[in-house]
Design a protein around this motif. Structure first.
Motif, short mmCIF file in Angstrom:
data_model
loop_
_atom_site.label_atom_id
_atom_site.label_comp_id
_atom_site.label_asym_id
_atom_site.label_seq_id
_atom_site.Cartn_x
_atom_site.Cartn_y
_atom_site.Cartn_z
N THR A 102 -38.99 -17.61 -33.50
CA THR A 102 -39.99 -17.26 -34.85
C THR A 102 -39.57 -18.04 -36.01
O THR A 102 -40.46 -17.71 -36.92
CB THR A 102 -39.46 -15.53 -35.12
OG1 THR A 102 -38.00 -15.72 -35.30
CG2 THR A 102 -39.61 -14.78 -33.94
N ARG A 113 -26.10 -20.32 -28.72
CA ARG A 113 -26.46 -18.92 -29.00
C ARG A 113 -26.04 -18.53 -30.12
O ARG A 113 -24.63 -18.58 -30.18
CB ARG A 113 -26.32 -17.91 -27.77
CG ARG A 113 -27.46 -17.85 -26.84
CD ARG A 113 -27.63 -16.51 -26.19
NE ARG A 113 -28.69 -16.61 -24.96
CZ ARG A 113 -28.54 -16.99 -24.09
NH1 ARG A 113 -27.34 -17.33 -23.48
NH2 ARG A 113 -29.71 -17.21 -23.12
N SER A 137 -37.00 -17.43 -37.94
CA SER A 137 -35.93 -16.63 -38.47
C SER A 137 -34.87 -16.21 -37.80
O SER A 137 -34.91 -15.84 -36.49
CB SER A 137 -36.71 -15.45 -39.05
OG SER A 137 -37.71 -15.83 -39.90
N THR A 147 -36.05 -16.01 -28.71
CA THR A 147 -36.96 -16.74 -28.38
C THR A 147 -37.94 -15.86 -27.54
O THR A 147 -39.19 -16.12 -27.32
CB THR A 147 -36.47 -17.94 -27.61
OG1 THR A 147 -35.65 -17.72 -26.44
CG2 THR A 147 -36.03 -19.05 -28.40
N ASP A 207 -27.56 -18.64 -35.80
CA ASP A 207 -28.82 -18.41 -35.43
C ASP A 207 -29.83 -19.89 -35.64
O ASP A 207 -30.53 -20.29 -34.87
CB ASP A 207 -29.50 -17.49 -36.01
CG ASP A 207 -29.22 -16.15 -35.12
OD1 ASP A 207 -28.68 -16.03 -34.22
OD2 ASP A 207 -29.45 -14.98 -35.85
N1 UDP Z 1 -32.99 -17.99 -32.33
C1 UDP Z 1 -33.30 -17.26 -33.52
N2 UDP Z 1 -34.49 -16.82 -33.94
C2 UDP Z 1 -35.60 -16.98 -33.21
C3 UDP Z 1 -35.24 -17.43 -31.69
C4 UDP Z 1 -33.93 -17.76 -31.66
O1 UDP Z 1 -32.33 -17.16 -34.68
O2 UDP Z 1 -36.54 -16.50 -33.51
C5 UDP Z 1 -31.53 -18.41 -32.02
C6 UDP Z 1 -30.63 -17.55 -31.74
O3 UDP Z 1 -29.23 -17.68 -32.19
C7 UDP Z 1 -30.67 -17.40 -30.24
C8 UDP Z 1 -30.75 -18.95 -29.85
O4 UDP Z 1 -31.71 -19.21 -31.00
O5 UDP Z 1 -29.49 -17.04 -29.56
C9 UDP Z 1 -31.45 -19.39 -28.60
O6 UDP Z 1 -32.35 -18.63 -28.25
P1 UDP Z 1 -32.50 -17.47 -27.00
O7 UDP Z 1 -30.99 -16.88 -27.01
O8 UDP Z 1 -33.45 -16.61 -27.16
O9 UDP Z 1 -32.56 -18.52 -25.96
P2 UDP Z 1 -32.78 -18.14 -24.27
O10 UDP Z 1 -31.82 -16.90 -24.05
O11 UDP Z 1 -34.28 -18.00 -24.11
O12 UDP Z 1 -32.40 -19.25 -23.74
#
Ligand code: UDP
Length: 240
Positions: free
Chosen positions: A136, A60, A138, A143, A75
Motif C-alpha cells: 500500500t 518483514r 504505508s 502486501t 515496514d
Molecule cells: N509492508 C508494509 N506495508 C504494506 C505492505 C508491506 O509495511 O502495505 C511491509 C511489512 O513490513 C511486511 C513486508 O513489507 O512485513 C513484506 O510484506 P508481506 O509480509 O506482506 O510479504 P509476504 O508475506 O506476502 O511475502
C-alpha cells in the motif's frame, strides 16, 4: 489450454516466500523463472494480469519490531524488499519475452515508476504485465492488503492468491490433520471464523469492493492457468 478463462482481469498475489524455493531465503533463480512462466502462460489465455508481490523472503517489519526496534522503519525495509522482488520478477518476465512494468507505492523514481492510476491505465492499454511493488506504500499494512487495494484500483474480476496449500482450510492443514477444506466460503465467514488465509484488512477491502478471492496452490507448475481455465483445485471466497 482451449477453455476461455473464467476471469478477464485478475490481480495475482504471490508471497515473497514463493520466490525462495527450498533455499529458505532470498530469490531462487529457477523458482523465479517458474513464477514468471506461470504468469506468461496465464496471460496467453487472454487474461489481463496485475501482480502484487510480497517481501517475506527477504524482510518483514514485524520481525524487527518483535526485537524492540521501530516498526515503521522495519515496514519501510519490508516494502523495499517487495521492490527488490518486483524488479527481479520484471527482469525475468522480460527475459522470457513479456512486457512488464513495476509500479511502486513508495516513490523511488530512479528505480521504478511511482504508482498512479494514470500510469496504470497506460500500461494496461499497452498490454503490459503490471507488477505492484511496496504494498500500500504505508507501514502497518501487508502486501495482502496492498493486493486488495490494487485489485480495486485495477478493476479486476478476482484476486488469485497463490499459496502453499490448495485452498482455504478451517485450520492449518500442515499442523492439524482434522482441518476441513472449503470449496466456497464468504468473505464474512472468513472474518467471523478468523481464518488466517489473508489478514482481516485485506478480506474486508475485498468484501467492500465485491472482489472474489481465489486461493490455490502454486506448488504445481501451471497452477495459475489451470485455475483460470476452471480446472484447478481452489477455494473461492466471495459475497454469496
Ligand atoms: N509492508 C508494509 N506495508 C504494506 C505492505 C508491506 O509495511 O502495505 C511491509 C511489512 O513490513 C511486511 C513486508 O513489507 O512485513 C513484506 O510484506 P508481506 O509480509 O506482506 O510479504 P509476504 O508475506 O506476502 O511475502
Amino acid at each position: 489450454m482451449s477453455n476461455a478463462p473464467i476471469y478477464k482481469r485478475i490481480l495475482y498475489k504471490v508471497s515473497g516466500e514463493a520466490l525462495m524455493g527450498k533455499q529458505g531465503f532470498g530469490i531462487h533463480p529457477e523458482t523465479l523463472a517458474q513464477v514468471a512462466m506461470d504468469i506468461i502462460e496465464a496471460k496467453s489465455l487472454g487474461v489481463e494480469i496485475g501482480v502484487v508481490i510480497g517481501g517475506g523472503n527477504i524482510f518483514r517489519g514485524v520481525s524487527l519490531a518483535a526485537k524492540g526496534a521501530d516498526r515503521v522503519t522495519g515496514d519501510h525495509m519490508g516494502m523495499l524488499a517487495t521492490v527488490m522482488n518486483a524488479l527481479a520478477l520484471r527482469m525475468e518476465l522480460e527475459k522470457q519475452g513479456a512486457s512488464a512494468a513495476v509500479l511502486s507505492g513508495l516513490d523511488i523514481p530512479a528505480v521504478c515508476q511511482p504508482f498512479s492510476q494514470r500510469v496504470l491505465d497506460a500500461h494496461q492499454e499497452n498490454g503490459d504485465i503490471v507488477i505492484f511493488a511496496a504494498g500500500t506504500g504505508s507501514p502497518y499494512f501487508t502486501t495482502d492488503t496492498g493486493a486488495a487495494l490494487r485489485a480495486a484500483e485495477f478493476g479486476v474480476d478476482a484476486i488469485l492468491k497463490g499459496t502453499q496449500v490448495d485452498g482455504v482450510y478451517s485450520a492449518d492443514p500442515k499442523k492439524d490433520k482434522n482441518a476441513v477444506r472449503y470449496d466456497q466460503i464468504t468473505h464474512l465467514e472468513v472474518l467471523e471464523k478468523g481464518l488466517g488465509i489473508m489478514d482481516a484488512a485485506a478480506i474486508s477491502l475485498a468484501r467492500d469492493n465485491n472482489i472474489p478471492v481465489v486461493v490455490f496452490s502454486i506448488a504445481e507448475k501451471g497452477g495459475l492457468a489451470k485455475v483460470l481455465s476452471g480446472k484447478g483445485r481452489s477455494t473461492t471466497i466471495s459475497g454469496q
